[in-house]
Design an enzyme around this catalytic site. Structure first.
Site, mmCIF file in Angstrom:
data_model
loop_
_atom_site.group_PDB
_atom_site.id
_atom_site.type_symbol
_atom_site.label_atom_id
_atom_site.label_comp_id
_atom_site.label_asym_id
_atom_site.label_seq_id
_atom_site.Cartn_x
_atom_site.Cartn_y
_atom_site.Cartn_z
ATOM 1 C CD GLU A 1 42.235 7.285 27.951
ATOM 2 O OE1 GLU A 1 43.858 6.155 28.094
ATOM 3 O OE2 GLU A 1 41.710 6.897 27.616
ATOM 4 C CB CYS B 1 38.133 4.410 28.635
ATOM 5 S SG CYS B 1 38.297 2.709 28.973
ATOM 6 C CG ASN C 1 39.496 1.908 24.132
ATOM 7 O OD1 ASN C 1 40.584 1.565 23.261
ATOM 8 N ND2 ASN C 1 38.980 1.507 25.322
ATOM 9 C CD GLU C 2 40.410 -1.394 27.373
ATOM 10 O OE1 GLU C 2 39.699 -0.865 27.333
ATOM 11 O OE2 GLU C 2 41.905 -1.591 27.533
HETATM 12 O O1 AHR Z 1 44.744 3.584 30.136
HETATM 13 C C1 AHR Z 1 43.956 3.547 30.499
HETATM 14 C C2 AHR Z 1 43.327 2.926 29.971
HETATM 15 O O2 AHR Z 1 43.256 1.209 30.074
HETATM 16 C C3 AHR Z 1 42.729 2.983 28.736
HETATM 17 O O3 AHR Z 1 41.532 4.380 28.959
HETATM 18 C C4 AHR Z 1 41.823 1.939 28.475
HETATM 19 O O4 AHR Z 1 42.054 2.208 27.327
HETATM 20 C C5 AHR Z 1 42.299 0.916 29.172
HETATM 21 O O5 AHR Z 1 41.469 0.260 29.971
#
Ligand code: AHR
Length: 785
Positions: free
Chosen positions: A23, A227, A351-352
């Site tokens: 990321e 995120c 994502n999430e």
């Molecule tokens: O890994 C850090 C963050 O943690 C990521 O962006 C997110 O997916 C999670 O909440």
């Protein structure tokens, strides 16, 4: 204790089980893996990226007196997608030294080494009247020149390319662009890359970081977030848009700078083509994640009848990766220099994300992919929680759609990982598979890594239902940290792997192809850490809010004793009002709560031993959208369970908390919310996994001893003939549990490797306390085969 491994029967395929997660946070891309040495190369940094940024962030004037004026221009840029460029208005007398600007790079500056070459490129032009050459140099902070060349700009934009050879080593140098005379010089896209990038690719990756990833031998790479993927405007043209892959391919000048949601700027120079190519270069499966028309951070979602761009993004990405060069997007891949397909097999949507609004949109994208590309494995998000309503919603949606995988994320205390070692034992083979897309215990100590190793044996043992897992996050530039812990740490010229990195690497390098069944016999007792009940103080609290608590009733459900408390107001941020110390293992608290000011709701602390060890029932967590049960052990928090819940200001809520042993139930106005167990952390006698390779001539035995005692174990490889074999042993042992690697001691916690002649199929071994030991057994038959 005996560890019996059935070497005669191959079980599940372990597939791509262990991977990595990239990321772009902590400057993992720009200022990290992406080899560019210039910070703010196209003058696009902006306060939308970070409140302190401006178009000249990272740049500094070089001048004596008031001889150069810098102006940021728009209109007539090299590429309108990056509309800003620099004008230097120069007024020196001929005899004077040059004036101009210099770039400060990342961290302490631009790192150069003596004898190395650097590719400089820029777009430049000049005013007709200024007929002087422009000097490009790498120099020290004090102006000592290590490399320099002159170029003569024309009067229209042109790209200039030079190779600079540095005579010195200096990790804090500058890239300077200077000129003498009177008139204007214009600059855009000023770039400097080391020649020595990973595989010497242009626009390539920083070699030391890429090398550390390659040697892990990961099964897959999830990218580009996190995120980062979904936090942003839905319009891909917006400066703060979500991560939309089509913005990230093609000529660098045409990739529009974007706000990175981790509070910085992303050039997108490391874009989807580079991600795919990097995956191919290191031999790993690409696993891209796309936004699903929904931004949970700002509650923005595309109307259902305007989802086409998001659906097309997914379909076109698959075509970009895999389509023939006769297709629109396959042809674009070829234009990027890669006519052969990238063999994409996985795609993540979202994502999430939680809530129906996301899944209505997910379903549309899922359906379109399934219809057009039935073989692509589609990943459904499973929320950022390990348990609770939104986690269940993610799984239910995946089952409804028959998604291939569910992306689980959790960051927890080491004790949570010990307590939940058997999490996946009850998962069903026929359900979507688990993709543990983000996990870590809070910390980079040896203890964290050791516990993660124990957990990984549980993932491997459950390969029937766990298909993929990756530690998160992967990279952190020490001077730009958004999140910790991280697997690999670096600055502009140094790098080290954390203890967690070495554990991950051990598992990846020695995964094996098929799982082997194994079990322990005559094992010592499992050791329990902590008590069976949640004792401690109960307190009422608040979070950025003022809460009025009334009708406060405590009942000891063991003794029947009841207590009533006077009304209280929590009117400071996080103020805690102690009620009582509960010594009961079965109790209940009922309270009426009203938020009179603020927006983050109530908190009921229970089982409070001290500030680092307690439970918290949070109402109105994360943007006032959740209710959570959080358990803190030694200061490390774990969200045990989550449900969607928003506190409405002025409304009264009757809250009930019931604790029985380690079982926690909550109710709001009589409606059940949490019904969860804080599982008691335990240390099992030994954590084990075993696997065999495709040809059957290599067996890997993985043993993790978390306990403080060494374990004498007799290992029995049943089904194997008697033979003398040279066994390779890789071991992590003998460190202090708090030990961490660092720039000063990068190899404090790293595995040792050696070979031993061992009589198979049965041998005894002493596994040190708090150790990870891998035996790589290559049985040789008596006749030497
Ligand atoms: O890994 C850090 C963050 O943690 C990521 O962006 C997110 O997916 C999670 O909440």
């Amino acid at each position: 204790m005996k560890w019996i491994v059935d070497a005669s029967e191959r079980r599940e395929l372990l597939g791509d089980l262990y991977g990595i997660f990239f990321e772009d946070l902590n400057h993992a891309a720009d200022g990290g893996l992406y080899g560019e040495l210039i910070r703010n190369r196209s003058f696009e940094f902006d306060s939308i990226d970070h409140p302190e940024y401006h178009h000249l962030t990272g740049w500094e004037k070089i001048e004596k007196g008031d001889q150069v004026k810098l102006h940021i221009m728009t209109g007539g840029a090299v590429c309108e997608k990056n509309p800003h460029y620099l004008s230097m208005d120069i007024k020196t007398r001929e005899s004077e030294t040059e004036v101009g600007i210099q770039n400060l790079g990342y961290n302490s500056g631009i790192p150069v080494t003596a004898g190395s070459s650097y590719f400089f490129t820029c777009y430049g032009k000049r005013e007709q009247s200024l007929d002087e050459p422009v000097m490009i140099s790498i120099r020290s902070r004090n102006g000592e020149i290590y490399a320099s060349q002159e170029v003569c700009f024309g009067t229209a934009w042109e790209k200039y390319e030079l190779v600079l050879h540095s005579t010195s080593t200096d990790y804090s140098s500058r890239l300077a662009i200077t000129v003498k005379g009177r008139g204007k010089v214009y600059l855009d896209f000023v770039s400097l890359f080391p020649e020595d990038t990973f595989l010497k690719r242009r626009n390539g990756m920083r070699r030391d970081i890429a090398d550390m990833l390659q040697v892990m031998n990961p099964g897959f790479m999830r990218f580009p977030g996190g995120c980062l993927v979904h936090d942003g405007a839905l319009d891909e043209q917006a400066r703060d848009s979500q991560y939309r892959w089509k913005n990230t391919i093609g000529p660098l000048e045409a990739r529009p700078a974007r706000r990175n949601n981790w509070n910085y700027n992303q050039t997108l120079g490391l874009g989807y083509f580079e991600y795919f190519q990097f995956c191919e270069d290191i031999g790993t499966e690409p696993l891209p994640v796309l936004p699903g028309g929904y931004d949970p951070h700002h509650q923005r979602y595309a109307p259902l009848n305007e989802m086409e761009p998001f659906i097309n993004d997914a379909l076109d990405l698959i075509e970009f990766a895999n389509g023939s060069t006769d297709t629109v997007w396959g042809a674009k891949r070829a234009e990027c220099g890669h006519p052969e397909p990238f063999h994409l097999n996985y795609i993540g949507i979202g994502n999430e994300e939680v809530m129906d609004a996301f899944f209505e949109r997910y379903d549309l994208i899922h359906k379109a992919i399934r219809e057009k590309y039935p073989d692509i494995k589609i990943i459904n998000t499973g929320s950022p929680f390990a348990e609770g309503g939104e986690y269940d919603r993610g799984w239910a949606n995946a089952k409804k759609n028959r998604s291939d995988l569910v992306d689980e994320h959790y960051y927890m205390s080491p004790e949570w990982f010990l307590a939940n070692h058997h999490r996946y034992d009850s998962f069903k083979e026929e359900d979507p598979k688990v993709f543990l897309g983000e996990y870590a215990s809070w910390g980079n100590t040896w203890y964290n890594a050791l516990v993660e190793a124990s957990y990984m044996t549980g993932l491997e043992r459950n390969a029937k239902s766990v298909a993929l897992a990756c530690y998160a996050p992967m990279l952190a530039n020490v001077d730009y940290v958004n999140w910790r812990p991280d697997m690999i740490w670096f600055d502009n010229h140094r790098i080290y792997g954390s203890a967690n990195y070495y554990v991950q690497k051990l598992f990846m390098n020695n995964k094996g192809v098929y799982r082997l069944e194994s079990h322990l016999e005559d094992a010592p007792e499992t050791v329990t850490i902590g008590s069976d009940s949640i004792y401690g103080e109960i307190m009422l609290s608040c979070n950025k809010s003022t809460i009025y608590y009334s009708d406060i009733e405590y009942a000891d459900l063991q003794t029947g004793e009841k207590k009533h408390f006077d009304d209280v107001v929590c009117d400071h941020n996080n103020e805690r009002i102690p009620l009582l110390k509960s010594g009961s293992c079965h109790y209940q608290l009922e309270v009426t709560a009203r938020e009179v000011d603020g927006w983050r709701g109530m908190q009921i602390i229970f089982g409070h031993r001290d500030d680092k060890n307690e439970f918290n029932w949070i109402l109105g967590g994360w943007q006032n959208l959740d209710t959570l049960i959080n358990e803190k052990i030694s200061g490390k928090g774990s969200d045990l369970c989550q449900h969607t819940f928003s506190v409405q200001k002025g409304r009264t809520y009757r809250l009930k908390l019931e604790v029985k042993g380690r079982h926690i139930r909550t109710y709001v106005d009589g409606m059940p919310y949490h019904d969860t167990k804080s599982r008691i952390p335990v240390i099992e006698p030994l954590y084990t996994a075993a696997s065999i390779n495709q040809t059957g001539d290599e067996i890997v035995l993985k043993a993790v001893n978390v306990s403080e005692q060494a374990r004498q174990v007799t290992i029995v490889l049943s089904g194997l003939q008697e033979c003398l074999s040279v066994v390779e042993i890789q071991q992590m042992a003998g460190y202090d549990t708090n030990a961490e690697n660092s720039f000063d001691e990068p190899e404090k916690v790293i595995p040792a490797a050696w070979e031993e002649e061992i009589h198979l199929p049965e041998f005894a071994y002493n596994l040190p306390a708090q150790s990870v030991t891998f035996f790589i057994v290559r049985p040789v038959q008596r006749d030497g085969k």
